[in-house]
Design an enzyme around this catalytic site. Structure first.
Site, PDB file in Angstrom:
ATOM      1  N   GLY A 294       0.895  -1.076   0.213  1.00  0.00           N
ATOM      2  CA  GLY A 294      -0.085   0.327   0.131  1.00  0.00           C
ATOM      3  C   GLY A 294       0.927   1.249  -0.172  1.00  0.00           C
TER       4      GLY A 294
ATOM      5  N   ASP B 251      -7.762  10.590  12.069  1.00  0.00           N
ATOM      6  CA  ASP B 251      -7.152   8.870  11.431  1.00  0.00           C
ATOM      7  C   ASP B 251      -8.198   7.635  12.131  1.00  0.00           C
ATOM      8  OD1 ASP B 251      -5.408  10.222  10.002  1.00  0.00           O
ATOM      9  OD2 ASP B 251      -3.581   8.613  10.892  1.00  0.00           O
TER      10      ASP B 251
ATOM     11  N   HIS C 197       2.390  26.252 -22.096  1.00  0.00           N
ATOM     12  CA  HIS C 197       2.960  25.314 -22.852  1.00  0.00           C
ATOM     13  C   HIS C 197       4.108  25.853 -22.440  1.00  0.00           C
ATOM     14  CE1 HIS C 197       4.561  22.697 -26.029  1.00  0.00           C
ATOM     15  NE2 HIS C 197       5.460  23.633 -26.327  1.00  0.00           N
TER      16      HIS C 197
HETATM   17  C1  LIG Z   1       5.029   6.540   7.225  1.00  0.00           C
HETATM   18  C2  LIG Z   1       3.944   8.289   7.197  1.00  0.00           C
HETATM   19  C3  LIG Z   1       3.719   8.323   5.978  1.00  0.00           C
HETATM   20  C4  LIG Z   1       2.607   9.211   5.371  1.00  0.00           C
HETATM   21  N1  LIG Z   1       2.886  10.294   4.595  1.00  0.00           N
HETATM   22  C5  LIG Z   1       1.787  10.853   4.601  1.00  0.00           C
HETATM   23  C6  LIG Z   1       1.521  11.958   3.313  1.00  0.00           C
HETATM   24  O1  LIG Z   1       2.274  12.179   2.723  1.00  0.00           O
HETATM   25  N2  LIG Z   1       0.717  12.469   3.293  1.00  0.00           N
HETATM   26  C7  LIG Z   1      -0.388  12.819   4.403  1.00  0.00           C
HETATM   27  O2  LIG Z   1      -1.996  13.241   4.018  1.00  0.00           O
HETATM   28  N3  LIG Z   1      -0.596  11.775   5.209  1.00  0.00           N
HETATM   29  C8  LIG Z   1       0.609  10.914   5.799  1.00  0.00           C
HETATM   30  N4  LIG Z   1       0.408   9.792   6.271  1.00  0.00           N
HETATM   31  C9  LIG Z   1      -0.530   9.493   7.155  1.00  0.00           C
HETATM   32  C10 LIG Z   1      -0.290  11.079   8.621  1.00  0.00           C
HETATM   33  O3  LIG Z   1       0.866  11.123   9.054  1.00  0.00           O
HETATM   34  C11 LIG Z   1      -1.533  11.112   9.274  1.00  0.00           C
HETATM   35  O4  LIG Z   1      -3.156  10.970   9.024  1.00  0.00           O
HETATM   36  C12 LIG Z   1      -1.741  12.409   9.567  1.00  0.00           C
HETATM   37  O5  LIG Z   1      -0.500  12.497  10.853  1.00  0.00           O
HETATM   38  C13 LIG Z   1      -2.824  12.337  10.621  1.00  0.00           C
HETATM   39  O6  LIG Z   1      -3.152  11.403  12.143  1.00  0.00           O
HETATM   40  P1  LIG Z   1      -3.886  12.415  12.875  1.00  0.00           P
HETATM   41  O7  LIG Z   1      -4.067  13.786  13.296  1.00  0.00           O
HETATM   42  O8  LIG Z   1      -5.326  12.057  12.997  1.00  0.00           O
HETATM   43  O9  LIG Z   1      -3.387  12.068  14.555  1.00  0.00           O
HETATM   44  P2  LIG Z   1      -1.396  11.416  14.684  1.00  0.00           P
HETATM   45  O10 LIG Z   1      -0.695  12.639  14.082  1.00  0.00           O
HETATM   46  O11 LIG Z   1      -1.091   9.822  14.754  1.00  0.00           O
HETATM   47  O12 LIG Z   1      -1.529  12.112  16.237  1.00  0.00           O
HETATM   48  C14 LIG Z   1      -1.683  11.387  17.339  1.00  0.00           C
HETATM   49  C15 LIG Z   1      -1.401  11.602  18.317  1.00  0.00           C
HETATM   50  O13 LIG Z   1      -1.906  11.276  19.286  1.00  0.00           O
HETATM   51  C16 LIG Z   1      -0.978  10.909  20.340  1.00  0.00           C
HETATM   52  N5  LIG Z   1      -1.955   9.676  21.603  1.00  0.00           N
HETATM   53  C17 LIG Z   1      -2.316   8.336  20.995  1.00  0.00           C
HETATM   54  N6  LIG Z   1      -3.917   8.447  22.532  1.00  0.00           N
HETATM   55  C18 LIG Z   1      -3.304   9.269  23.260  1.00  0.00           C
HETATM   56  C19 LIG Z   1      -3.470   8.951  24.690  1.00  0.00           C
HETATM   57  N7  LIG Z   1      -4.279   8.275  25.051  1.00  0.00           N
HETATM   58  N8  LIG Z   1      -3.483  10.015  25.575  1.00  0.00           N
HETATM   59  C20 LIG Z   1      -2.553  10.782  25.263  1.00  0.00           C
HETATM   60  N9  LIG Z   1      -1.983  11.046  23.038  1.00  0.00           N
HETATM   61  C21 LIG Z   1      -1.962  10.459  22.364  1.00  0.00           C
HETATM   62  C22 LIG Z   1      -0.195  10.350  20.043  1.00  0.00           C
HETATM   63  O14 LIG Z   1       1.219  10.042  20.644  1.00  0.00           O
HETATM   64  C23 LIG Z   1       0.167  11.130  18.407  1.00  0.00           C
HETATM   65  O15 LIG Z   1       1.027  11.778  19.351  1.00  0.00           O
HETATM   66  C24 LIG Z   1       1.492   8.903   6.504  1.00  0.00           C
HETATM   67  C25 LIG Z   1       2.103   7.884   8.020  1.00  0.00           C
HETATM   68  C26 LIG Z   1       2.476   7.608   7.502  1.00  0.00           C
HETATM   69  C27 LIG Z   1       3.284   6.452   8.622  1.00  0.00           C
HETATM   70  N1  LIG Z   2       1.821   9.217   0.941  1.00  0.00           N
HETATM   71  C1  LIG Z   2      -0.063   9.359   1.475  1.00  0.00           C
HETATM   72  O1  LIG Z   2      -0.404  10.438   1.604  1.00  0.00           O
HETATM   73  C2  LIG Z   2       0.752   8.164   2.681  1.00  0.00           C
HETATM   74  C3  LIG Z   2       1.987   7.413   2.900  1.00  0.00           C
HETATM   75  C4  LIG Z   2       2.084   7.339   3.811  1.00  0.00           C
HETATM   76  C5  LIG Z   2       0.906   6.261   4.558  1.00  0.00           C
HETATM   77  N2  LIG Z   2      -0.773   6.960   4.629  1.00  0.00           N
HETATM   78  C6  LIG Z   2      -1.504   6.908   5.634  1.00  0.00           C
HETATM   79  O2  LIG Z   2      -0.763   5.680   6.754  1.00  0.00           O
HETATM   80  C7  LIG Z   2      -2.103   4.680   5.657  1.00  0.00           C
HETATM   81  C8  LIG Z   2      -1.307   3.064   6.625  1.00  0.00           C
HETATM   82  O3  LIG Z   2      -0.526   2.935   5.606  1.00  0.00           O
HETATM   83  P1  LIG Z   2       0.259   1.053   5.233  1.00  0.00           P
HETATM   84  O4  LIG Z   2       0.299   1.478   3.714  1.00  0.00           O
HETATM   85  O5  LIG Z   2      -0.047   0.733   6.163  1.00  0.00           O
HETATM   86  O6  LIG Z   2      -1.983   0.895   4.727  1.00  0.00           O
HETATM   87  P2  LIG Z   2      -2.132   0.416   2.905  1.00  0.00           P
HETATM   88  O7  LIG Z   2      -3.991   0.061   3.684  1.00  0.00           O
HETATM   89  O8  LIG Z   2      -2.423   1.881   2.110  1.00  0.00           O
HETATM   90  O9  LIG Z   2      -2.087  -0.724   2.193  1.00  0.00           O
HETATM   91  C9  LIG Z   2      -1.333  -1.908   3.532  1.00  0.00           C
HETATM   92  C10 LIG Z   2      -1.790  -3.192   2.663  1.00  0.00           C
HETATM   93  O10 LIG Z   2      -1.211  -4.480   2.915  1.00  0.00           O
HETATM   94  C11 LIG Z   2      -1.610  -5.314   2.664  1.00  0.00           C
HETATM   95  N3  LIG Z   2      -2.355  -6.415   3.264  1.00  0.00           N
HETATM   96  C12 LIG Z   2      -2.916  -6.532   4.287  1.00  0.00           C
HETATM   97  N4  LIG Z   2      -2.444  -7.166   5.168  1.00  0.00           N
HETATM   98  C13 LIG Z   2      -1.049  -8.347   4.506  1.00  0.00           C
HETATM   99  C14 LIG Z   2      -0.795  -9.669   4.617  1.00  0.00           C
HETATM  100  N5  LIG Z   2      -1.199 -10.060   5.866  1.00  0.00           N
HETATM  101  N6  LIG Z   2       0.518  -9.797   3.439  1.00  0.00           N
HETATM  102  C15 LIG Z   2       0.269  -8.980   2.933  1.00  0.00           C
HETATM  103  N7  LIG Z   2      -0.137  -7.956   2.784  1.00  0.00           N
HETATM  104  C16 LIG Z   2      -0.938  -7.580   3.591  1.00  0.00           C
HETATM  105  C17 LIG Z   2      -3.182  -4.701   1.970  1.00  0.00           C
HETATM  106  O11 LIG Z   2      -3.979  -5.721   0.801  1.00  0.00           O
HETATM  107  C18 LIG Z   2      -2.687  -3.772   1.268  1.00  0.00           C
HETATM  108  O12 LIG Z   2      -2.360  -3.558   0.290  1.00  0.00           O
HETATM  109  C19 LIG Z   2      -2.631   4.379   4.464  1.00  0.00           C
HETATM  110  O13 LIG Z   2      -3.978   3.728   4.379  1.00  0.00           O
HETATM  111  C20 LIG Z   2      -2.697   5.891   4.338  1.00  0.00           C
HETATM  112  O14 LIG Z   2      -3.901   6.623   4.508  1.00  0.00           O
HETATM  113  C21 LIG Z   2      -0.656   8.054   3.243  1.00  0.00           C
END
Ligand SMILES: Cc1cc2nc3c(=O)[nH]c(=O)nc-3n(C[C@H](O)[C@H](O)[C@H](O)COP(=O)(O)OP(=O)(O)OC[C@H]3O[C@@H](n4cnc5c(N)ncnc54)[C@H](O)[C@@H]3O)c2cc1C
Ligand SMILES: NC(=O)c1ccc[n+]([C@@H]2O[C@H](COP(=O)([O-])OP(=O)(O)OC[C@H]3O[C@@H](n4cnc5c(N)ncnc54)[C@H](O)[C@@H]3O)[C@@H](O)[C@H]2O)c1
Length: 457
Positions: free
Chosen positions: A177, A303, A436
């Site tokens: 993914g 999220d 262009h």
């Molecule tokens: C590797 C990766 C790459 C990504 N790249 C992109 C991208 O390029 N573009 C994009 O749009 N999205 C991307 N995402 C997704 C994006 O990071 C999240 O959708 C975004 O951060 C929104 O998160 P949020 O605001 O819901 O909460 P988060 O940013 O996850 O924050 C939640 C916070 O709540 C805290 N928390 C949880 N429970 C408690 C509790 N009980 N008490 C106190 N604190 C708590 C956690 O510690 C955390 O800091 C990526 C995600 C990953 C993992």
């Molecule tokens: N550029 C961005 O906006 C960006 C970048 C990174 C992450 N994210 C967010 O974080 C979320 C999580 O990312 P992700 O890549 O973990 O999830 P994802 O849902 O994008 O992809 C997960 C993949 O894992 C596969 N999968 C699930 N269980 C499996 C198994 N047991 N064996 C093999 N394959 C399996 C699914 O088929 C799927 O293709 C994304 O859905 C996205 O919303 C966003």
């Protein structure tokens, strides 16, 4: 302690909500159990896109010969790449610290886990806090799939992978993914061998086949091994190696495993039962169109709500919920379009429905596709990989969905997103003069492939 507003989680909505509400004279307590800024800043968008930039630099240098430029001996200094990433994240932290300081004394930040102990009461660090308004921005964390033996191998998630000090020799990626594709290509370009395994038959399983195919073609050309449509039966450690055994009996051997199989909400330790906050079967917080949970005065954003997991969605949740909290009219969740981009190279960007989804719902549509390589700009830059697709409503001419696999697709997709948000006909793109040579010309050419917009004799 009684306060006006409690915010749990300092993610993409939590910090702007807490600071803006404090500036609007509310007493706010913000709880964060880990690093301020949440996933995007610390373990998500910011660090990954910073590292993707380094990976692209290596790729461009290695392939500069196609542009008639000889580059001898490209070497990736992995510790320097990681140090640059850490510096960019630190820069974001400075911004967050300033924002919190600027919010003034009405905002209290408490670095602690918080959990409900009553309807409008939470406990953190041994103390209790109550408020009439509580906002949950608790985010999500990686799902660990039930693969026998996986818990016993030291598998990595996105956070651990970016903290490595040395480049893995062979990275096995479980999940094709967003995270699997971005990290898979990034580490391949850094010089690691990479194998991506997914039980779906294609990368980016939610996309129409030709969109996934376009990315798969690029990945294969770059030497990434794709094991698609296959189940991982078990995992084990063998000396310094990790071995994934597939259902077919084939074994994949690597030095490291990244698990990227989706993300689950951080609600299991939030005490939602004590508050009566309803969760769905997957633990996502159930909300209405205005971010209200089942408990009046308790809202959830980002999220953990089951909305698409993107930074821009969480930030937009903050923008629209804030308007509601200060009693200004605002539209709800359902009245917005959510574009997205996978930051591979080429990028994969989309908005609205896929063709598969429209067909499943028997929705009438007209469609057009065009290879990205037909664009003059793409030829000139030798950025020809990719494809484009548009789906429109034949009656209103509004965009139902669009996908772009190509250079700067993440920028281009906003043309369609804006038209969809404004509920306007895609004819505007035909009538607009496109500069262009730009990629946007290609978007116009795609739209003009719809028979109704084609040049007539
Ligand atoms: C590797 C990766 C790459 C990504 N790249 C992109 C991208 O390029 N573009 C994009 O749009 N999205 C991307 N995402 C997704 C994006 O990071 C999240 O959708 C975004 O951060 C929104 O998160 P949020 O605001 O819901 O909460 P988060 O940013 O996850 O924050 C939640 C916070 O709540 C805290 N928390 C949880 N429970 C408690 C509790 N009980 N008490 C106190 N604190 C708590 C956690 O510690 C955390 O800091 C990526 C995600 C990953 C993992
Ligand atoms: N550029 C961005 O906006 C960006 C970048 C990174 C992450 N994210 C967010 O974080 C979320 C999580 O990312 P992700 O890549 O973990 O999830 P994802 O849902 O994008 O992809 C997960 C993949 O894992 C596969 N999968 C699930 N269980 C499996 C198994 N047991 N064996 C093999 N394959 C399996 C699914 O088929 C799927 O293709 C994304 O859905 C996205 O919303 C966003």
């Amino acid at each position: 302690m009684k306060t006006d507003v409690i915010v749990i989680g300092s993610g993409q909505a939590g910090i702007p909500l807490a600071t803006r509400l404090a500036s609007a004279n509310k007493n706010v307590v913000l709880f964060e159990r880990a690093a301020l800024g949440g996933t995007c800043t610390n373990y998500g968008c910011t660090p990954t896109k910073t590292m993707v930039a380094s990976a692209r630099a290596a790729h461009v240098a290695r392939t500069a010969g196609r542009l008639g430029v000889k580059v001898i001996g490209v070497e990736v200094d992995f510790p320097a790449v990681v140090a640059r990433k850490d510096a960019v994240v630190a820069q974001w932290h400075e911004g967050i610290d300033k924002r919190i300081a600027d919010a003034g004394e009405r905002l209290t930040v408490i670095q602690s886990h918080a959990r409900f102990v009553g309807t409008k009461e939470v406990e953190a660090g041994g103390k209790r806090y109550a408020a009439d308004t509580i906002i949950l921005n608790v985010g999500a964390r990686p799902i660990v799939p039930k693969v026998p033996g996986l818990e016993g191998v030291p598998f990595l998630d996105n956070t651990k992978l970016m903290a490595l000090k040395a480049l893995p020799k062979h990275l096995l990626v479980l999940g094709g993914g967003y995270i699997g594709c971005e990290f898979g290509q990034m580490f391949r370009r850094f010089g690691a061998e990479v194998t991506v395994v997914d039980h779906h038959g294609h990368l980016l399983a939610r996309e129409d086949e030709e969109i996934s195919n376009a990315l798969e073609e690029v990945f294969r050309k770059e030497g990434i091994s794709l094991q698609l449509g296959t189940e991982v039966e078990s995992a084990r450690k063998d000396g310094n190696d990790v071995v994934l055994r597939l259902k077919s009996g084939k074994e994949l051997r690597g030095s490291h495993v990244l698990v990227a199989t989706g993300r689950r909400p951080n609600t299991d330790d939030l005490g939602c039962d004590a508050a009566g906050v309803k969760l769905d079967a997957h633990g996502f917080i159930v909300i209405d169109d205005g971010w209200a949970t089942s408990v009046p005065g308790v809202y959830a954003v980002g999220d953990a709500t089951g909305e698409p997991q993107f930074t821009h969605t969480s930030w937009d949740d903050h923008r629209l919920l804030y308007e509601r909290l200060v009693s200004r009219p605002s539209h709800g969740r359902s009245d917005r379009v959510i574009p997205y981009t996978v930051f591979t190279d080429p990028q994969v960007a989309g908005v609205g429905a896929t063709e598969r989804a429209l067909r499943a719902k028997n929705v009438e549509f007209e469609s057009a596709t065009m290879p990205f390589g037909y664009i003059a700009r793409a030829l000139e830059l030798d950025e020809k990989a990719g494809t484009m697709k548009i789906l429109i409503d034949p009656k209103t001419e509004q965009v139902l969905g669009a996908r772009i696999v190509g250079s700067e697709a993440g920028e281009l997709i906003h043309l369609f997103a804006a038209l969809m948000q404004a509920k306007q006909s895609v004819r505007a793109i035909v009538d607009m003069e496109a500069v262009h040579p730009t990629f946007t010309e290609g978007v116009q050419a795609l739209v003009m492939r719809l028979p109704r917009f084609a040049l007539k004799t």
